[in-house]
Design an enzyme around this catalytic site. Structure first.
Site, PDB file in Angstrom:
ATOM      1  N   LYS A   1      -2.632  -2.678  -5.067  1.00 29.77           N
ATOM      2  CA  LYS A   1      -3.759  -1.713  -5.103  1.00 29.77           C
ATOM      3  C   LYS A   1      -3.223  -0.322  -5.349  1.00 29.77           C
ATOM      4  O   LYS A   1      -2.065  -0.010  -5.083  1.00 29.77           O
ATOM      5  CB  LYS A   1      -4.550  -1.730  -3.788  1.00 29.77           C
ATOM      6  CG  LYS A   1      -3.784  -1.364  -2.506  1.00 29.77           C
ATOM      7  CD  LYS A   1      -3.647   0.109  -2.198  1.00 29.77           C
ATOM      8  CE  LYS A   1      -2.804   0.360  -0.962  1.00 29.77           C
ATOM      9  NZ  LYS A   1      -2.213   1.679  -0.879  1.00 29.77           N
TER      10      LYS A   1
ATOM     11  N   SER B   1       0.770  -6.155   2.565  1.00 26.83           N
ATOM     12  CA  SER B   1      -0.608  -6.555   2.884  1.00 26.83           C
ATOM     13  C   SER B   1      -1.054  -7.681   1.970  1.00 26.83           C
ATOM     14  O   SER B   1      -1.735  -8.620   2.396  1.00 26.83           O
ATOM     15  CB  SER B   1      -1.555  -5.364   2.726  1.00 26.83           C
ATOM     16  OG  SER B   1      -1.174  -4.328   3.589  1.00 26.83           O
ATOM     17  N   ALA B   2      -0.663  -7.598   0.688  1.00 20.83           N
ATOM     18  CA  ALA B   2      -1.007  -8.653  -0.270  1.00 20.83           C
ATOM     19  C   ALA B   2      -0.405  -9.977   0.194  1.00 20.83           C
ATOM     20  O   ALA B   2      -1.075 -11.020   0.168  1.00 20.83           O
ATOM     21  CB  ALA B   2      -0.478  -8.284  -1.662  1.00 20.83           C
TER      22      ALA B   2
ATOM     23  N   MET C   1       1.822   0.315  -2.550  1.00 19.87           N
ATOM     24  CA  MET C   1       0.866  -0.475  -3.349  1.00 19.87           C
ATOM     25  C   MET C   1       0.405  -1.718  -2.593  1.00 19.87           C
ATOM     26  O   MET C   1      -0.112  -2.672  -3.187  1.00 19.87           O
ATOM     27  CB  MET C   1       1.488  -0.873  -4.686  1.00 19.87           C
ATOM     28  CG  MET C   1       1.805   0.343  -5.556  1.00 19.87           C
ATOM     29  SD  MET C   1       2.222  -0.110  -7.233  1.00 19.87           S
ATOM     30  CE  MET C   1       0.601  -0.505  -7.895  1.00 19.87           C
ATOM     31  N   ALA C   2       0.577  -1.706  -1.272  1.00 17.79           N
ATOM     32  CA  ALA C   2       0.075  -2.767  -0.384  1.00 17.79           C
ATOM     33  C   ALA C   2       0.707  -4.138  -0.653  1.00 17.79           C
ATOM     34  O   ALA C   2       0.063  -5.164  -0.500  1.00 17.79           O
ATOM     35  CB  ALA C   2      -1.456  -2.867  -0.446  1.00 17.79           C
ATOM     36  N   GLY C   3       1.988  -4.141  -1.012  1.00 12.20           N
ATOM     37  CA  GLY C   3       2.674  -5.405  -1.273  1.00 12.20           C
ATOM     38  C   GLY C   3       2.738  -6.290  -0.023  1.00 12.20           C
ATOM     39  O   GLY C   3       2.460  -7.490  -0.091  1.00 12.20           O
TER      40      GLY C   3
ATOM     41  N   ASP D   1      -4.767  -2.358   5.433  1.00 14.55           N
ATOM     42  CA  ASP D   1      -4.997  -2.608   4.007  1.00 14.55           C
ATOM     43  C   ASP D   1      -5.173  -4.093   3.697  1.00 14.55           C
ATOM     44  O   ASP D   1      -5.454  -4.449   2.549  1.00 14.55           O
ATOM     45  CB  ASP D   1      -3.804  -2.103   3.175  1.00 14.55           C
ATOM     46  CG  ASP D   1      -3.709  -0.588   3.120  1.00 14.55           C
ATOM     47  OD1 ASP D   1      -4.638   0.090   3.605  1.00 14.55           O
ATOM     48  OD2 ASP D   1      -2.702  -0.087   2.604  1.00 14.55           O
TER      49      ASP D   1
ATOM     50  N   GLY E   1       6.325   0.368  -1.530  1.00 14.18           N
ATOM     51  CA  GLY E   1       6.000   1.300  -2.618  1.00 14.18           C
ATOM     52  C   GLY E   1       4.671   2.006  -2.480  1.00 14.18           C
ATOM     53  O   GLY E   1       4.318   2.820  -3.325  1.00 14.18           O
TER      54      GLY E   1
ATOM     55  N   VAL F   1       8.276  -3.227  -3.532  1.00 13.09           N
ATOM     56  CA  VAL F   1       8.440  -3.331  -2.070  1.00 13.09           C
ATOM     57  C   VAL F   1       8.468  -1.917  -1.468  1.00 13.09           C
ATOM     58  O   VAL F   1       9.120  -1.026  -2.023  1.00 13.09           O
ATOM     59  CB  VAL F   1       9.752  -4.094  -1.743  1.00 13.09           C
ATOM     60  CG1 VAL F   1      10.014  -4.118  -0.246  1.00 13.09           C
ATOM     61  CG2 VAL F   1       9.683  -5.517  -2.297  1.00 13.09           C
TER      62      VAL F   1
END
Ligand code: C5P
Length: 297
Positions: free
Chosen positions: A10, A104-105, A100-102, A137, A98, A96
């Protein structure tokens, strides 16, 4: 039996941050947009919980119960009174640490993969509830598309998006810790009155219309000054992307990934090449939005 779930990254097209709450969290008006960079989480029946991970930056991902994907499996198993006897393999493509919600994904992906593998029959509302316990997130990673998150960011209202947007993401050398960025936000805010966060009407309209020029003018991130304060060289990355023709540039979430909105796909590729050549980031990735939420493949 094996189940693979694909989950998007995201970008926050608006991240309005209020003052620190007594519980240490911050009230947000957080407009999430899912972008087409994906992690894949594969759940396979195993004697006990085990996590493996490959892909860029995977050496930084914890493989114990500190991993949010492991916590997702344990939370679901706990709720349904079963053992979390599962091997979760995470194929990483989202940067990682970053912004960008890695992580959370991966949690949302693991939850949906285990739910499918185990046939628990949990409702969407139950899954969203577990997501919210795991992190602010995580619910959005399950839902995807675009949404306004209030509270900690976990109370979602889905938003209409009237068209596709082309983005470039510059991946920085190194990561930023989200709690550290919020602490820096608090330090920079000392002595100032922080308004109650609210979603921008102009931004919601731009999203609904699919209007990239209007979206470019409305992008905002209240965490950006804190991220720049902790990672000053991000200013050079933002300037390089702007010089290469980006319509707008901002830090993604708590950073240090920076996001650039492009006129079209061709412009996005040109900006990505210029960013890579500029030496101000480790790599640059092109992606489009909106992207679907966690999906069983
Ligand atoms: O919810 P999550 O575990 O992802 O949050 C990570 C950290 O980010 C929290 O421990 C807190 O320091 C900060 N945070 C915050 N306010 C929010 C969301 C996150 O202060 N709304």
């Amino acid at each position: 039996m094996q189940v693979t779930v694909r989950v998007p990254a995201k970008v926050n097209v608006q991240l309005a941050v209020g003052a620190a709450r007594p519980d240490g969290f911050h009230d947000l008006a957080n407009v999430f947009l899912a972008v087409g960079l994906y992690d894949e989480v594969t759940a396979t029946t195993a004697p006990e919980l085990r996590i493996t991970c490959d892909g860029p930056g995977s050496e930084q991902v914890p493989l114990d119960e500190g991993n949010l994907a492991a916590r997702a499996a344990l939370a679901l198993a706990g709720r349904y009174g079963r053992e979390a006897a599962v091997h979760l393999h995470i194929a990483k493509d989202i940067p990682v640490a970053g912004g960008m919600a890695g992580g959370s994904a991966d949690a949302a992906g693991a939850l949906l993969a285990c739910d499918t593998l185990w046939g628990t029959g949990a409702s969407r509302a139950e899954l969203l509830d577990i997501c919210a316990e795991l992190g602010s997130d995580v619910p959005f990673s399950l839902v995807g598309g675009a949404a306004l998150g209030i509270g900690r960011g976990e109370q979602l209202t889905e938003l209409a998006v009237g068209g596709g947007f082309d983005w470039v993401f510059a991946v920085a050398d190194g990561g930023l810790s989200t709690p550290a960025v919020y602490r820096e936000f608090d330090r920079l805010a000392e002595g100032r009155r922080i308004p109650q966060p609210a979603a921008s009407e102009g931004l919601l309209k731009a999203l609904a219309a699919g209007d990239r020029a209007a979206l470019a003018g409305a992008l905002s991130n209240d965490l950006q000054p804190a991220a720049l304060s902790l990672f000053p060289s991000l200013a050079d990355t933002l300037a390089a992307g702007t010089a290469a023709g980006a319509l707008a540039a901002l830090v993604s979430g708590s950073g240090p990934t920076t996001a650039f909105l492009a006129e079209d796909a061709a412009a996005a590729h040109r900006i990505a090449e210029a960013l890579t050549a500029s030496g101000t980031c480790r790599t640059a990735r092109v992606a489009t939005s909106p992207a679907p939420g966690a999906t069983v493949l």
